[in-house]
Design an enzyme around this catalytic site. Structure first.
Site, PDB file in Angstrom:
ATOM      1  N   LYS A  22       3.713  45.917  50.449  1.00  0.00           N
ATOM      2  CA  LYS A  22       3.499  46.524  49.116  1.00  0.00           C
ATOM      3  C   LYS A  22       4.624  46.105  48.176  1.00  0.00           C
ATOM      4  CE  LYS A  22       2.584  51.018  46.908  1.00  0.00           C
ATOM      5  NZ  LYS A  22       2.467  52.483  47.105  1.00  0.00           N
ATOM      6  N   SER A  81      -1.817  54.664  45.628  1.00  0.00           N
ATOM      7  CA  SER A  81      -1.363  53.486  44.929  1.00  0.00           C
ATOM      8  C   SER A  81      -1.243  52.239  45.814  1.00  0.00           C
ATOM      9  CB  SER A  81       0.004  53.766  44.286  1.00  0.00           C
ATOM     10  OG  SER A  81       0.966  54.063  45.298  1.00  0.00           O
ATOM     11  N   SER A 114      -0.555  58.083  48.794  1.00  0.00           N
ATOM     12  CA  SER A 114      -0.826  56.662  48.532  1.00  0.00           C
ATOM     13  C   SER A 114      -0.989  55.781  49.755  1.00  0.00           C
ATOM     14  CB  SER A 114       0.268  56.075  47.648  1.00  0.00           C
ATOM     15  OG  SER A 114       0.058  56.465  46.323  1.00  0.00           O
TER      16      SER A 114
HETATM   17  N1  GLN Z   1      -1.774  59.636  43.395  1.00  0.00           N
HETATM   18  C1  GLN Z   1      -0.516  60.321  43.429  1.00  0.00           C
HETATM   19  C2  GLN Z   1       0.219  60.055  42.154  1.00  0.00           C
HETATM   20  O1  GLN Z   1      -0.323  59.439  41.305  1.00  0.00           O
HETATM   21  C3  GLN Z   1       0.287  59.885  44.609  1.00  0.00           C
HETATM   22  C4  GLN Z   1       0.858  58.542  44.444  1.00  0.00           C
HETATM   23  C5  GLN Z   1       1.674  58.097  45.611  1.00  0.00           C
HETATM   24  O2  GLN Z   1       1.572  58.630  46.708  1.00  0.00           O
HETATM   25  N2  GLN Z   1       2.535  57.145  45.361  1.00  0.00           N
HETATM   26  O3  GLN Z   1       1.321  60.456  41.969  1.00  0.00           O
END
Ligand code: GLN
Length: 494
Positions: free
Chosen positions: A77, A152, A176
């Site tokens: 990532k 994400s 995410s």
């Molecule tokens: N979807 C959540 C957010 O937008 C979690 C994102 C994540 O785990 N990085 O904050």
């Protein structure tokens, strides 16, 4: 070969059936075939990957003792720094930036001889649930290219679901790793907070961020987990304790006598009927394997999302202050330092990141601090206590990973609250700092798309998730006559 698990690839490498260069080339070829459709990668390091593979092959030829995963390729990532390789975090802000050092995760991957193919697409600075917030275009779900791959860490999961890599690294601040695993029929694990070093992980919300393994099988996730976890003096929140024996647990896969707690608050309203049906079928399987299914209540979970959307933006507003046009990435505008900073942040950050910075700055401002940030921290404590009480009644807790299957690209783009609701079932574990895993539970009857089953374990008992996950996976693999990915549309098949 690219459809095999990482563990099987490792065996073929060890037996000399294939070389790492051949295996790496096969994946690079698949990337060339399909990634123009999927957009999983932001940067492909062809030469670097082949060079690493060549080194592993040379060591093997020389009879050196190698780690089990040596020579197996991986996708990383783009929020973890790798020396000399562009790292953008899906943001225009970091366009062209090449980090001068390796993150601890990358260092450990290298020590294990794992070949890094490239950097994967993501929501900008990991803020989002769909990978639509990337400044470099959305990633598409290999199961249906008109749909989101989750986020994400969407790029990492789309890569493994389309056989561009056998496994990958993701990060999870509120879901995410687990939510994209759920909507792509793969396995994702957020380890206990502090189990994997955050050194070199570009911070979104430091008290919640955690890197973890993304894979196609529970055992592959376990191997990768053991490769990257462990104490690191470079991260002050790193836990100084032995890594739980997750590989042994994944191989054991026995739930006889295990108490499994179903969280009452994480089902019902807002969950797609097909997702709930698969969840209940998975529970029946676990019961048939000898697990004891009990219901538990975590009444403060109803406030988890609200608390998260104060705490995460607050930490983000502070962490992202470092992008000041002086130290990293792009610089735009002219005039005073303040004018340059303003122009750069205006151009460099996307809409969601700006929204979070504004939310967080507001929540932290004097006069509102106690009402918002202070209250959210209190809710966080109450959620940890909910977990503590629930773990008195059960060894692991379970829920659907995400309330729905993958939605269409664009469907929720203008509705931040609808987007935030995707993580309703995953956020509590981040707030409490405990581990969570998602594995496939099948295809929902409404749309034929994958859904996920979430398993949560007490802090530093990550092995329990692997044990239960492996047990469920074995039965489901049997039911589908092979891994569920066998049912995936064959992208780029020849
Ligand atoms: N979807 C959540 C957010 O937008 C979690 C994102 C994540 O785990 N990085 O904050």
């Amino acid at each position: 070969m690219i459809r095999k698990s990482a563990a099987e690839m490792a065996k073929s490498l060890a037996s000399g059936e294939i070389t790492s260069v051949e295996l790496t080339r096969a994946h690079l070829d698949q990337i060339s075939r399909v990634d123009s459709q999927v957009n999983a990668f932001l940067h492909i390091d062809r030469e670097g990957a082949l060079e690493q593979a060549e080194q592993v092959d040379a060591k093997r030829r020389a009879g050196e003792r190698l780690s089990l995963l040596a020579g197996v390729p991986l996708a990383l990532k783009d929020v973890l720094v790798q020396k000399g390789i562009p790292t953008t975090c899906g943001s225009k802000m970091l366009e062209g930036w090449r980090p001068p050092y390796d993150s601890t995760v990358v260092r450990r991957l290298r020590e294990n001889g794992i070949v890094i193919l490239g950097k994967t697409n993501m929501d900008e600075f990991a803020m989002g649930s769909s990978t639509e917030n990337s400044a470099y275009g959305p990633t598409r779900n290999p199961w249906d290219l008109t749909r989101i791959p989750g986020g994400s860490s969407g790029g990492s999961f789309a890569a493994i679901a389309s056989f561009q890599a056998p496994f990958a690294i993701g990060t999870d601040t509120g879901g995410s790793i687990r939510q994209p695993a759920a909507v792509t029929a793969t396995v994702g694990v957020k380890p206990t907070y502090g189990a994997v070093s955050r050194y070199g992980l570009v911070a979104f919300s430091s008290s919640l961020d955690q890197a973890g393994p993304c894979a196609r099988t529970v055992l592959d996730a376990a191997y990768l987990h053991e490769a990257i976890a462990g104490h690191d003096p470079l991260d002050s929140t790193s836990i100084n304790a032995p890594v739980p024996a997750v590989v042994a647990a994944a191989k054991d896969g026995n739930v006889g006598g295990m108490k499994i707690g179903v969280i009452k608050e994480l089902q019902g309203d807002g969950y797609q009927p097909g997702v709930l049906r698969l969840f209940n079928e998975s529970l029946e399987i676990l019961a048939s394997l000898g697990a004891d299914i009990v219901e538990v209540s975590c009444k403060y979970f109803d406030y988890a999302l609200a608390a998260y959307y104060l705490i995460a933006p607050s930490e983000c507003s502070s962490n992202l202050a470092r992008f000041d046009a002086m130290r990293y990435g792009i610089r735009r505008g002219e005039g005073s330092a303040e004018e340059v900073m303003n122009a750069t942040r205006q151009i460099g950050f996307g809409r969601e990141v700006k929204r979070r910075i504004i939310l967080g700055t507001y929540a932290l401002s004097s006069g509102y601090y106690d009402a918002y940030y202070g209250s959210a921290q209190k809710v966080r404590t109450l959620i940890s206590r909910d977990f503590e009480s629930a773990f008195k009644l059960a060894d692991v807790l379970v829920s659907p990973t995400a309330p729905t299957t993958a939605f269409k690209i664009g469907e929720k783009a203008n509705d931040p609250i609808a987007m935030y609701l995707n993580d309703i079932a995953t956020i509590p574990t981040n707030l409490a700092g405990i581990g969570g895993m998602s594995l496939p539970s099948g295809l929902a009857f409404e749309d034929g798309l994958p859904a996920g089953f979430q398993i949560m374990a007490p802090a530093m008992k990550d092995d329990l998730m692997y044990k239960a996950g492996a047990a469920l996976e074995a039965e489901l693999v049997f039911k589908w006559q092979g891994p569920i990915l066998n049912l995936a549309p064959k992208l780029g098949a020849r």
